[in-house]
Design a protein around this motif. Sequence first.
Motif, PDB file in Angstrom:
ATOM      1  N   TYR A 168       8.265  18.350 -27.214  1.00 11.64           N
ATOM      2  CA  TYR A 168       8.879  19.569 -27.748  1.00 11.64           C
ATOM      3  C   TYR A 168       7.847  20.683 -27.909  1.00 11.64           C
ATOM      4  N   GLY A 169       6.779  20.565 -27.131  1.00  8.44           N
ATOM      5  CA  GLY A 169       5.741  21.594 -27.164  1.00  8.44           C
ATOM      6  C   GLY A 169       5.180  21.811 -25.785  1.00  8.44           C
ATOM      7  N   HIS A 170       3.861  21.903 -25.687  1.00  6.68           N
ATOM      8  CA  HIS A 170       3.179  22.150 -24.429  1.00  6.68           C
ATOM      9  C   HIS A 170       2.825  20.803 -23.786  1.00  6.68           C
ATOM     10  N   CYS A 171       3.466  20.478 -22.639  1.00 12.64           N
ATOM     11  CA  CYS A 171       3.285  19.172 -21.982  1.00 12.64           C
ATOM     12  C   CYS A 171       2.435  19.341 -20.735  1.00 12.64           C
ATOM     13  N   VAL A 172       1.425  18.499 -20.574  1.00 14.08           N
ATOM     14  CA  VAL A 172       0.567  18.489 -19.389  1.00 14.08           C
ATOM     15  C   VAL A 172       0.480  17.051 -18.891  1.00 14.08           C
ATOM     16  N   ASN A 173       0.901  16.852 -17.643  1.00 13.52           N
ATOM     17  CA  ASN A 173       0.855  15.513 -17.065  1.00 13.52           C
ATOM     18  C   ASN A 173      -0.578  15.133 -16.713  1.00 13.52           C
ATOM     19  N   THR A 174      -0.946  13.885 -16.967  1.00 15.65           N
ATOM     20  CA  THR A 174      -2.249  13.352 -16.573  1.00 15.65           C
ATOM     21  C   THR A 174      -2.029  12.065 -15.817  1.00 15.65           C
ATOM     22  N   ALA A 175      -3.082  11.563 -15.180  1.00 11.59           N
ATOM     23  CA  ALA A 175      -2.965  10.328 -14.396  1.00 11.59           C
ATOM     24  C   ALA A 175      -2.613   9.162 -15.314  1.00 11.59           C
ATOM     25  N   ASP A 221       0.845  -1.193   0.000  1.00  7.59           N
ATOM     26  CA  ASP A 221       0.000   0.000   0.000  1.00  7.59           C
ATOM     27  C   ASP A 221       0.879   1.241   0.000  1.00  7.59           C
ATOM     28  N   PRO A 222       0.463   2.338  -0.679  1.00  7.06           N
ATOM     29  CA  PRO A 222      -0.816   2.494  -1.395  1.00  7.06           C
ATOM     30  C   PRO A 222      -0.758   2.028  -2.843  1.00  7.06           C
ATOM     31  N   GLY A 223       0.276   1.309  -3.239  1.00  6.17           N
ATOM     32  CA  GLY A 223       0.395   0.831  -4.611  1.00  6.17           C
ATOM     33  C   GLY A 223       1.314   1.703  -5.439  1.00  6.17           C
ATOM     34  N   CYS A 224       1.058   1.763  -6.742  1.00  3.99           N
ATOM     35  CA  CYS A 224       1.931   2.479  -7.675  1.00  3.99           C
ATOM     36  C   CYS A 224       1.521   3.947  -7.777  1.00  3.99           C
ATOM     37  N   LYS A 225       2.509   4.827  -8.000  1.00  3.63           N
ATOM     38  CA  LYS A 225       2.287   6.268  -8.092  1.00  3.63           C
ATOM     39  C   LYS A 225       2.477   6.750  -9.530  1.00  3.63           C
ATOM     40  N   ASP A 226       1.800   7.824  -9.828  1.00  2.18           N
ATOM     41  CA  ASP A 226       1.852   8.379 -11.186  1.00  2.18           C
ATOM     42  C   ASP A 226       3.240   8.907 -11.511  1.00  2.18           C
ATOM     43  N   ILE A 227       3.724   8.647 -12.727  1.00  5.90           N
ATOM     44  CA  ILE A 227       4.995   9.190 -13.205  1.00  5.90           C
ATOM     45  C   ILE A 227       4.720  10.533 -13.876  1.00  5.90           C
ATOM     46  N   ASN A 228       5.493  11.538 -13.520  1.00  2.57           N
ATOM     47  CA  ASN A 228       5.346  12.851 -14.157  1.00  2.57           C
ATOM     48  C   ASN A 228       6.153  12.847 -15.449  1.00  2.57           C
ATOM     49  N   GLU A 229       5.501  12.500 -16.535  1.00  2.00           N
ATOM     50  CA  GLU A 229       6.202  12.408 -17.815  1.00  2.00           C
ATOM     51  C   GLU A 229       6.724  13.758 -18.284  1.00  2.00           C
ATOM     52  N   CYS A 230       6.148  14.849 -17.792  1.00  2.00           N
ATOM     53  CA  CYS A 230       6.589  16.181 -18.214  1.00  2.00           C
ATOM     54  C   CYS A 230       7.883  16.600 -17.537  1.00  2.00           C
ATOM     55  N   ASP A 231       8.317  15.872 -16.523  1.00  2.00           N
ATOM     56  CA  ASP A 231       9.602  16.125 -15.884  1.00  2.00           C
ATOM     57  C   ASP A 231      10.630  15.221 -16.548  1.00  2.00           C
ATOM     58  N   ASN A 284      -0.257  14.737 -22.001  1.00  2.00           N
ATOM     59  CA  ASN A 284      -0.657  15.339 -23.272  1.00  2.00           C
ATOM     60  C   ASN A 284       0.472  16.232 -23.761  1.00  2.00           C
ATOM     61  N   CYS A 285       0.842  16.097 -25.030  1.00  2.00           N
ATOM     62  CA  CYS A 285       1.905  16.915 -25.607  1.00  2.00           C
ATOM     63  C   CYS A 285       1.368  17.540 -26.897  1.00  2.00           C
ATOM     64  N   THR A 286       1.179  18.841 -26.873  1.00  2.00           N
ATOM     65  CA  THR A 286       0.627  19.547 -28.031  1.00  2.00           C
ATOM     66  C   THR A 286       1.519  20.709 -28.413  1.00  2.00           C
ATOM     67  N   CYS A 287       1.365  21.164 -29.660  1.00  2.00           N
ATOM     68  CA  CYS A 287       2.135  22.333 -30.112  1.00  2.00           C
ATOM     69  C   CYS A 287       1.593  23.583 -29.438  1.00  2.00           C
ATOM     70  N   TRP A 288       2.468  24.591 -29.337  1.00  2.00           N
ATOM     71  CA  TRP A 288       2.072  25.871 -28.751  1.00  2.00           C
ATOM     72  C   TRP A 288       1.040  26.558 -29.661  1.00  2.00           C
ATOM     73  N   PRO A 289       0.236  27.464 -29.096  1.00  2.00           N
ATOM     74  CA  PRO A 289      -0.723  28.216 -29.934  1.00  2.00           C
ATOM     75  C   PRO A 289      -0.014  28.883 -31.108  1.00  2.00           C
ATOM     76  N   GLY A 290      -0.631  28.826 -32.269  1.00  2.00           N
ATOM     77  CA  GLY A 290      -0.029  29.376 -33.479  1.00  2.00           C
ATOM     78  C   GLY A 290       0.785  28.369 -34.251  1.00  2.00           C
ATOM     79  N   TYR A 291       0.929  27.133 -33.676  1.00  2.00           N
ATOM     80  CA  TYR A 291       1.697  26.077 -34.331  1.00  2.00           C
ATOM     81  C   TYR A 291       0.826  24.834 -34.485  1.00  2.00           C
TER      82      TYR A 291
END
Length: 761
Positions: free
Chosen positions: A311-318, A292-302, A322-329
């Motif tokens: 190589y763009g806008h990275c947002v960690n999720t459970a 317990d408490p088991g496995c923890k989420d990996i922060n892929e953005c780190d 998500n990795c997307t291009c910046w606005p305008g790209y």
Amino acid sequence: MLLLFTLILLMFTNLQLQLSMASSWPSLQESAATAKSGCQTHCGNLTVAYPFGIGVGSGCSRDASFDLTCNTTHDPPKLFIKSGNLQIFKISDSEMWITNFIAYRCYNQLGGVTDDIFAWTSLATTPFAFSQKNKFSVIGCDDFALITGTNGGDFSSGCFGLCGKPNDVPDGYCSGIGCCQTAIPKGLKTYNASLLSLRNHTRVVSFNRCGFAFLGEEQSFRFRGAEDLSNASEFHTRVQTMVHTVLEWVIESNRSCVEANECKGNSSCSDADIGGYRCSCNNGYHGNPYLDPGCKDINECDEEQSNIHCYGHCVNTAGSYNCTCWPGYTGDAKTPDGCRLINANTSKFPVMAFTLALVFGFVAILSGLIGVFFGIRKRKLNKLREKFFQQNGGVFLKQKLNAPGTSDAVIMFTTQQLRKATGNYSEDRIVGRGGYGVVYKGILPDKRVVAIKKSKLVDETQSEQFINEVLILTQVIHRNVVKLLGCCLEEEVPVLVYEFISNNTLFYHIHDRSGGMSWLSWESRLRVAIEAASALGYLHSQAATPIIHRDVKSTNILLDENYTTKISDFGASRLVPLDHDQVTTLVQGTLGYLDPEYFHTSQLTDKSDVYSFGVVLAELITGQKPLSANRTDDDKNLATYFVKAMKENRLFEIVEPRVLREGTLEQLQAAGDLVKRCLNLHGNDRPNMKEVAMELEGLKKFKTHPWDQQQTVHEEESRGLILEIEQSDLYEVPLIPYSSNEWESYSGSTTSMNFQESKPR
């Protein structure tokens, strides 16, 4: 403007999220438990994770079949399955690499067998089975080997190694010429390997004297052709060192995932093809799926904690990101140069320049905000330290230090100095705990080793009295009293700094029985008692302001590297006005040492310390603890037990055997009478500490050994000689010159009384 505001908001939100994730990452990393709480996680360079556990029967593993042993007699330490001889070199979440056992058979030129070793290993009662990554290999030019075993049924196989001359043997792979390999079945639990020969190497002994067979990992073994055939010793060492046997391990080989339901949060269970099951963290998670408490989420953005790149806008999720291009790209932000400008050919607006300017501007604003944040935090910490300083009487202490003649009375340490000296009050630096605080070992910048004591909370209304006591204690200079060097008042609780005494407590030296008997001789005990009594007498009557210790006990009497006595721990001490004989206080002290009169009346006097010291003397004479469940109900308290023995003339029945052997009858009787008077229930009938010290000093005049006294006194008088024998602490052989008959009598008596001395540690 709306687009600009939206872009700033998105970038700020992303940066804030990444900072939040980065700051929370260490806690996630720490909470991803490797082993059970309090259990060892490393043996040498190997990490041992639950369900395995180090220590047979330690309770650190899932069950006894996963117990491992860390043998620290090797350098570095070596890890073994249970307490057997199967050394472990590597562990993964489903496999283990262990010692490879090699069978071999060697011949002489006439075909006679010179060495014959077979190999076998059984894993029948373990959660392990031999992996199919292993191959059964036979090395030799006139050899065939049989391997038999069980995998739920009986198994047997064999392999031939044949060749006629060295040039026929290929280098680099097993083709059957000089080297033969065969597979093993799935789930093999035991095997037995033995070697045979067609012609006992009589035709190939000139270049191949020995044949070998072993079960080892296929990819880690490379056959070197004729070189391996001719150099048996080097080949055996190389295979033993570099080629290990691979095992598979499972949880409960007779149960499935559905039946077990054991895997913890964010993990999944899979049935193993050899029976049983295993747990593993889901994709995007890490940790131990069995705890317990088991496995923890990996922060892929780190990027420091992950092997993915954005190589763009990275947002960690459970469990993902998500990795997307910046606005305008637009494009694929997961590949370098994967994002491109939208309508780059027709757009006249300098998007790139604008974006860079915006980013740098935002970074500058953020840096300013971070600077302001840390500035405010530092100011709050300074205000908090000032509050604690005033609360603990720091202003009053400064006034005292500014008075003439007191500028060097006490050293004022800062919080930073003491935190650095103790590794931020690390648990590893704790050397003692008591009713009045925790003691840490500290190293000051000038390399001085000190004892740093964090006291319990001080009543704000008594801060002035606390400071007065600190000032007086720093002026106490006595060779047998631990020196108070200074204090720090910037913490929530006052911190006192003492000189460090390195050689443990008197309690340890009296009651340690690692050698069968305490190493303290009667002469050493008498010296320690004299030094302690002299120090307490000084505190009671010769200090500038009389000081009552209030917690005299053998654990508060220390010995330095030269075995010099040091009275310590004045956490419960009270200063006595010169015109008062007693002080009314809340009762404080340690059971077994506490003065009964003080307990019932709350009237503290210097005679309370005398009573406690009487208990310490009883410890020194009897070698028994102040409170012991081994004595009868009426005699659990050592003070009561000792006084009762004195009244019944049974003193020599309770004296520790070594003390009885080394002390004279007059010394022991006089010491017993002194202890009895110190333990008088009425304080007025007890001696003071100066009288106690003088009486103890007087005991040193008795020099004749009690067992020789009656037998040799007339002989010595007739010869006009006075023989003084000094008993050594370091030797087991008595230094008294006995005749042969006397020595036999002495040896018999010491044997029956179970005398056993040990050297000081």
